[in-house]
Structures are given as structure tokens and as C-alpha cells.
Design an enzyme around this catalytic site. Sequence first.
Site, PDB file in Angstrom:
ATOM      1  N   HIS A  23       0.827  -1.219   0.000  1.00 35.14           N
ATOM      2  CA  HIS A  23       0.000   0.000   0.000  1.00 35.14           C
ATOM      3  C   HIS A  23       0.862   1.271   0.000  1.00 35.14           C
ATOM      4  O   HIS A  23       0.371   2.355   0.271  1.00 35.14           O
ATOM      5  CB  HIS A  23      -0.991   0.011   1.175  1.00 35.14           C
ATOM      6  N   SER A  46     -12.541 -15.850 -22.855  1.00 36.42           N
ATOM      7  CA  SER A  46     -11.798 -16.308 -21.688  1.00 36.42           C
ATOM      8  C   SER A  46     -11.997 -17.815 -21.570  1.00 36.42           C
ATOM      9  O   SER A  46     -13.109 -18.277 -21.328  1.00 36.42           O
ATOM     10  CB  SER A  46     -12.321 -15.618 -20.423  1.00 36.42           C
ATOM     11  N   SER A  53      -3.499 -11.282 -11.096  1.00 35.52           N
ATOM     12  CA  SER A  53      -3.953 -11.763 -12.395  1.00 35.52           C
ATOM     13  C   SER A  53      -4.561 -10.606 -13.182  1.00 35.52           C
ATOM     14  O   SER A  53      -4.505 -10.581 -14.406  1.00 35.52           O
ATOM     15  CB  SER A  53      -4.975 -12.886 -12.229  1.00 35.52           C
ATOM     16  N   ASP A  71       1.702  -3.329  -9.487  1.00 40.47           N
ATOM     17  CA  ASP A  71       1.393  -4.602 -10.147  1.00 40.47           C
ATOM     18  C   ASP A  71       1.671  -4.535 -11.643  1.00 40.47           C
ATOM     19  O   ASP A  71       2.280  -5.434 -12.231  1.00 40.47           O
ATOM     20  CB  ASP A  71      -0.083  -4.971  -9.934  1.00 40.47           C
TER      21      ASP A  71
HETATM   22  C1  GLA Z   1      -2.960  -4.160  -4.998  1.00 34.96           C
HETATM   23  C2  GLA Z   1      -2.786  -2.935  -5.883  1.00 34.96           C
HETATM   24  C3  GLA Z   1      -1.350  -2.408  -5.835  1.00 34.96           C
HETATM   25  C4  GLA Z   1      -0.861  -2.228  -4.408  1.00 34.96           C
HETATM   26  C5  GLA Z   1      -1.167  -3.476  -3.575  1.00 34.96           C
HETATM   27  C6  GLA Z   1      -0.855  -3.265  -2.120  1.00 34.96           C
HETATM   28  O1  GLA Z   1      -2.229  -5.241  -5.502  1.00 34.96           O
HETATM   29  O2  GLA Z   1      -3.132  -3.225  -7.206  1.00 34.96           O
HETATM   30  O3  GLA Z   1      -1.261  -1.196  -6.549  1.00 34.96           O
HETATM   31  O4  GLA Z   1      -1.406  -1.086  -3.827  1.00 34.96           O
HETATM   32  O5  GLA Z   1      -2.513  -3.881  -3.682  1.00 34.96           O
HETATM   33  O6  GLA Z   1       0.479  -3.017  -1.936  1.00 34.96           O
END
Ligand code: GLA
Length: 382
Positions: free
Chosen positions: A36, A69, A128, A173
Site C-alpha cells: 500500500h 476467456s 492476475s 502490479d
Molecule cells: C494491490 C494494488 C497495488 C498495491 C497493492 C498493495 O495489488 O493493485 O497497486 O497497492 O494492492 O500493496
Amino acid sequence: MDKKLITSVKKGYKDLYKTDPLCVFSPGRINIIGEHTDYNNGYVLPAAIDKGIVLAIGKSDSNHSTITSIDMNDQMVLNFEELERIDANNWKNYIIGVIAEIFKKGKVVPNFNCVFAGNIPVGSGLSSSAALENSLAFGCNELFNLGFSKKELIYISQSAEHNYVGVNCGIMDQFASMFGEKDKALFLDCKYIKTETIPVNLNDYEIILINSNVKHALAESEYNNRYAVCQKIVNLLNKPSLREVSYEDLSSVRDKITESEYKKGLYILQENERVIDCKEALKNNDLLRVGELLFQSHEGQSKMYDISCKELDFLVNVAKQSDSVIGARMMGGGFGGCTINVVLKNESEHFKNEVSEAYKLELDNECSIYSVVLSEGTQLIK
Ligand code: GLA
């Protein structure tokens, strides 16, 4: 990469469209530490893994696009005139979002056909969703020569998530999935999108993930709520983000926020420090320190940022009590999904049995255990 998965996606495409597609692999990610912190312009330490999405895409002469999918056994027909978000949780929003965001950048995507499948357990916190967004954005960019850089593509993926899925996620991500490197973690400064690749030499240890196999319904609204708390603090202090906030700054507004909000702000400041410490510890091969930081990080996630749950706390506690584990914490957005554990290799089988039995006994549920291989990011499959 999973050859069987590639073969089945290619076959799925060929059966439907009788031509050879362009194929893309886009991985999921783990995160060693820094949870976060990304949407607070802080630091994270993720890595791409060998599990992900395989997407086959090719041009279409018709006046619409079709996306299939395999895993969901579902198909959508997309008309680019009507790129509206679908209510509720639906994989189609990721597709609609990516295409809509490409259009917003002034590029035209001609119609296409696409088939995809993956081997990342959905809801496990291994992203994913970023893998799917990146695979489609990357696939369209290659197929239609749209001319986006990889960096532009990750922002397209992130905007799709913000505007069409409804999660105010950070960039971790999408970044890790796009730019992952073999055997390396990516130390990412989310303020400047500057990275340093960090070799991960675990010597006698290995990383294992334990999936709690729960995903609490609150996860998305709670995620957005954490984002809002951080914004509230930042606004009170008139700062661009928590990255520019010091411990003194935070104390200065303590009487204007609730105790729980204060603890959340404090967690972010501390977690950023832990990411930097962890990066140094990895560079110095000080795995015991890495482990300590993971346990501390979990403590903050559970008691301060309040994003853990009883299942994740239980798994981390079992890890803490085991002599074979030097560090563990919940991973990803929270409220379910996986824990990441650093475990002595020659005792890992024993630990896996121990934790599975304990989980079953205490929570009357099965956990799933995965080993991970740190891998390359989004790429064309030759
Ligand atoms: C999810 C969000 C990321 C990040 C994480 C927590 O995966 O997509 O951007 O904030 O939570 O670290």
C-alpha cells in the site's frame, strides 16, 4: 512458461479463427515488501513470477471484436462505440477498460479477436488483473503498431483499473508484470518510477506462497478506503503525497484525525523505511534481516493499516512459531490471498505439511502452497 497453457490458448484461437495469432505472456507478481506504499508515492519491492496470462490476438475483418476467456468459459463481443463499464465484478471490465484507455490516448484500435487463459489462481493476490491488462495492452500495441512505450502501456493498464474496474490502485502490479527480470526483484520508487534491479540470492532458503483461499468481499471497498485515509492526511498537511510527510508532520495533525487514521499514516511512513532496509539487506545477503522486516511489515499491516484477516494472521503466526521460517507476511492488497514466507529449503516440505494441517484444523479450510520462480516481464511468445 507453461507450455501446455500456451498450446491450449493457441489451439483455442486457431479452432475459432483458423489463423495464427500473435501470442503474449504477461506474468503475475509477488511483492517482497512495501504494501500500500505505491499509491502513496513510496517504495515497493516486487518481482514478476513464472505464472501469468497467455493471450492470443489477431486482426478481424468484422465490425466488432470478440474476446474469449477459456478459464471463465465465456466470450464477449465488443463494439468500440459502446465502451461502458459493466456493473459488478466482471472480467470484461478489464478488457473494456484497456481498449477505452487506448482510445482516450487518441489511438485507433481496429477490430480484433482474442483468446486468453492463465495459471494464476484468481483472488490469490498475485495480480492476475494486472497480467490481463498488460497482456491486452501489449498485444494491441504490437499487433497494430500503436507506438506506445512499455511505460505508457502500464499507465493504460492502471487507468483501466481506476476507471473501469473501480480500484484506485497504485502502479506496482502493472510495473512488475511489465518489467520483471529473471531472478531479480525490482526496487521501485513510485514517485519517480525509477527502478533498481536487485538480485535475489536466497542460498539455503526459498520463497513459498501460502494461499489462504479466502477473498473477503470487502477487499475492494476497503482498499479504496485506505487510499482515502491517506489522501485525507495529505490534504490536511497540504503535501503532494505521504512520501513528502515526515513523522513530525504526521504528529502535527494527530488531533485532527482519528487514532486509527493516525496509525494508518504511521504505517506507510514505517513501511517505506522497511522497503529501503530490505533492499539493502538483500544486497548484503543478510537474509535474517530480510525475514525480520517481513514479520514487522505484517505486524503493521495487521495492527496499524488493518488490512489483514484472521486467516492471514493465523498463517503468519504458524510461520513465526516454526524454526524453519525466518520471515513471513501477508502479501498484496490484503483481506485474503497469500502470505509470502522465507523458508529453509531442506525443511520446507515439513513446514508445508505442518502449516496445511494447522490451517485445516483451526480454520476448517484448505490452504494452497506454491513455489515461485522470479521471471521476465510481459513479452511476445515466439
Ligand atoms: C494491490 C494494488 C497495488 C498495491 C497493492 C498493495 O495489488 O493493485 O497497486 O497497492 O494492492 O500493496
